[in-house]
Scaffold this active site. Structure first.
Site, PDB file in Angstrom:
ATOM      1  N   LYS A   1       8.170  48.259   2.446  1.00 34.63           N
ATOM      2  CA  LYS A   1       8.382  48.819   3.784  1.00 34.63           C
ATOM      3  C   LYS A   1       8.574  50.343   3.733  1.00 34.63           C
ATOM      4  O   LYS A   1       8.789  50.918   2.687  1.00 34.63           O
ATOM      5  CB  LYS A   1       9.582  48.139   4.453  1.00 34.63           C
ATOM      6  CG  LYS A   1       9.360  46.632   4.648  1.00 34.63           C
ATOM      7  CD  LYS A   1       8.173  46.344   5.566  1.00 34.63           C
ATOM      8  CE  LYS A   1       8.090  44.918   6.025  1.00 34.63           C
ATOM      9  NZ  LYS A   1       7.282  44.028   5.181  1.00 34.63           N
TER      10      LYS A   1
HETATM   11  C1  PLP Z   1       6.371  41.237  10.644  1.00 36.03           C
HETATM   12  C2  PLP Z   1       7.403  40.824   9.647  1.00 36.03           C
HETATM   13  N1  PLP Z   1       8.471  40.140  10.058  1.00 36.03           N
HETATM   14  C3  PLP Z   1       9.435  39.747   9.208  1.00 36.03           C
HETATM   15  C4  PLP Z   1       9.356  40.035   7.865  1.00 36.03           C
HETATM   16  C5  PLP Z   1      10.431  39.558   6.958  1.00 36.03           C
HETATM   17  O1  PLP Z   1      11.057  40.624   6.312  1.00 36.03           O
HETATM   18  P1  PLP Z   1      11.967  40.390   5.034  1.00 36.03           P
HETATM   19  O2  PLP Z   1      11.070  40.283   3.851  1.00 36.03           O
HETATM   20  O3  PLP Z   1      12.836  41.622   4.962  1.00 36.03           O
HETATM   21  O4  PLP Z   1      12.760  39.168   5.257  1.00 36.03           O
HETATM   22  C6  PLP Z   1       8.266  40.746   7.373  1.00 36.03           C
HETATM   23  C7  PLP Z   1       8.181  41.053   5.942  1.00 36.03           C
HETATM   24  O5  PLP Z   1       7.192  41.323   5.365  1.00 36.03           O
HETATM   25  C8  PLP Z   1       7.260  41.151   8.286  1.00 36.03           C
HETATM   26  O6  PLP Z   1       6.196  41.845   7.867  1.00 36.03           O
END
Ligand code: PLP
Length: 389
Positions: free
Chosen positions: A191
């Protein structure tokens, strides 16, 4: 004929590799030396810094955006019998959060150009059971928040924003994550700001923030930070069955310095984005849409659509070819109904969401990290052009 990769194997370009500075390393080492590894002063500082950066009233750091989404569902009062409308062009975590809250996910197709949830499709999916809308600012481009806000108001729906791609995103001067009742961010390794794994919930409502804190730490009424402060021993009291979703100081140690560099990193990715746009202008591929007027794009993903009818090569062949040139790519995303679990459980068919289906089958994300050097960008361009030649 011998195949010559654009990059040697030992210089494989990892997709989404983070840009970590010496400050992050020193801060992590300092946390380890002090011995405060778990939730402590650095998490509190990171929450405060992020809250100020976003102009929100409250921020609660957690260990992933998935956790942030799950807690937000619960805080919004989403539960069994409720429906939540979201996009089919997202990571599975968005949909799973709705399911884990006991509710039913409902998909509304995306707009083909913006790749964001289409508010008119949302409107068509509203039923008396609809409780919330869960938009995702895809690739860092803001959703149509005016229209979604109108719809939410008219039908008395909550808005929970999935801002996993949208740290720097703005819509008409307002920052993503501050439109809805709750905004959820990811600090996963790929990210724009990373803590390795991590997430945060933004809200302007104090009771929501208070509940998020409690739910993120087993449902205990006071967290480890205040329990282990020097104000004397305090009993913790469990007020509801919570989760183990708290962020660690070691994670926040990275995030504090990442956040300090959010702007130069954004400028770097914007520059790469523009270089790619110029380099691919003559190719038979669809480049990302220009950012909308009055918005700020977070430039999280640079995606090309590879249509075999135009390029003579399918998307999956293209991915393999990039890999053979030792360049890592990503797919964001195969549309949600393509996955067997959702098809079997909800009877969804990819053909019912044709825009998300087509994008999901044609899209490829190219490396866009602030860590990329000029030569890396050159290599990506040469590889794409060579494969499509
Ligand atoms: C659109 C979206 N939502 C939620 C997530 C979930 O994030 P995390 O990996 O921090 O749980 C991601 C992760 O890639 C994502 O791209």
């Amino acid at each position: 004929m011998t195949f010559h990769p654009i990059r040697p194997k030992d210089r494989f370009l990892v997709f989404g590799s983070p840009m970590i500075g010496q400050e992050e390393i020193d801060e992590v080492v300092a946390s380890i030396k002090v011995g405060w590894l778990g939730t402590g002063p650095k998490v509190a500082r990171f929450e405060n810094d992020f809250k100020i950066y976003k102009g929100a009233s409250h921020a609660v750091a957690v260990n992933s955006c998935t956790a942030a989404l799950h807690l937000s569902m619960l805080i919004a009062g989403v539960g069994p019998g409720d429906e939540v409308i979201t996009t089919p062009l997202t990571f599975c975590a968005t949909v799973n959060a709705i399911i884990h809250a006991g509710a039913t996910p409902v998909l509304a197709d995306v707009d083909r150009i913006s790749m964001n949830i289409d508010p008119e499709q949302v409107l068509a999916k509203i039923t008396p059971k609809t409780k919330a809308i869960l938009p995702v600012h895809f690739a860092g481009r803001p959703c149509e928040m005016d229209r979604l806000g109108e719809i939410a108001q008219r039908y008395d729906l909550m808005i929970i924003e999935d801002c996993a791609h949208a740290i720097e995103t703005e819509y008409k001067g307002r920052k993503a994550g501050t439109f809805g009742d709750l905004g959820c961010f990811s600090f996963y390794v790929t990210k724009n700001v990373t803590t390795g794994e991590g997430g945060i919930i933004l809200t302007d409502k104090k009771p929501y923030a208070d509940r998020a804190k409690v739910l993120a730490l087993h449902g205990m009424s006071s967290d480890a930070w205040s329990r282990f402060s020097d104000q004397g021993y305090k009993h913790y009291l469990v007020t509801e069955a919570g989760y183990k979703y708290n962020m660690m100081d070691i994670q926040a140690a990275i995030g504090i310095h990442q956040l300090e560099r959010v702007e130069p990193y954004w400028i770097k990715r914007k520059t790469i984005w523009e270089i790619y746009n110029r380099a691919f202008a003559g190719l038979p591929v669809i480049r990302p849409a220009e950012p909308g007027p009055g918005t700020r794009h977070a430039y999280h993903l640079y995606t090309l659509l590879i249509d075999k009818a135009k390029t003579g090569i399918g998307r999956d062949e293209f991915l393999c070819a990039m890999d053979r040139h030792n360049i890592g790519t990503g797919v964001h995303y195969l549309s949600i109904p393509e996955h067997p679990y959702y098809r079997q459980t909800y009877g969804w068919d990819p053909d019912e969401y044709p825009h998300a289906r087509d994008i999901g089958r044609q899209t490829v994300s190219l490396p866009l990290s602030a860590k990329l050097e000029d030569q890396d960008v050159e290599d990506v361009i040469t590889a794409v052009r060579t494969i499509l030649a």
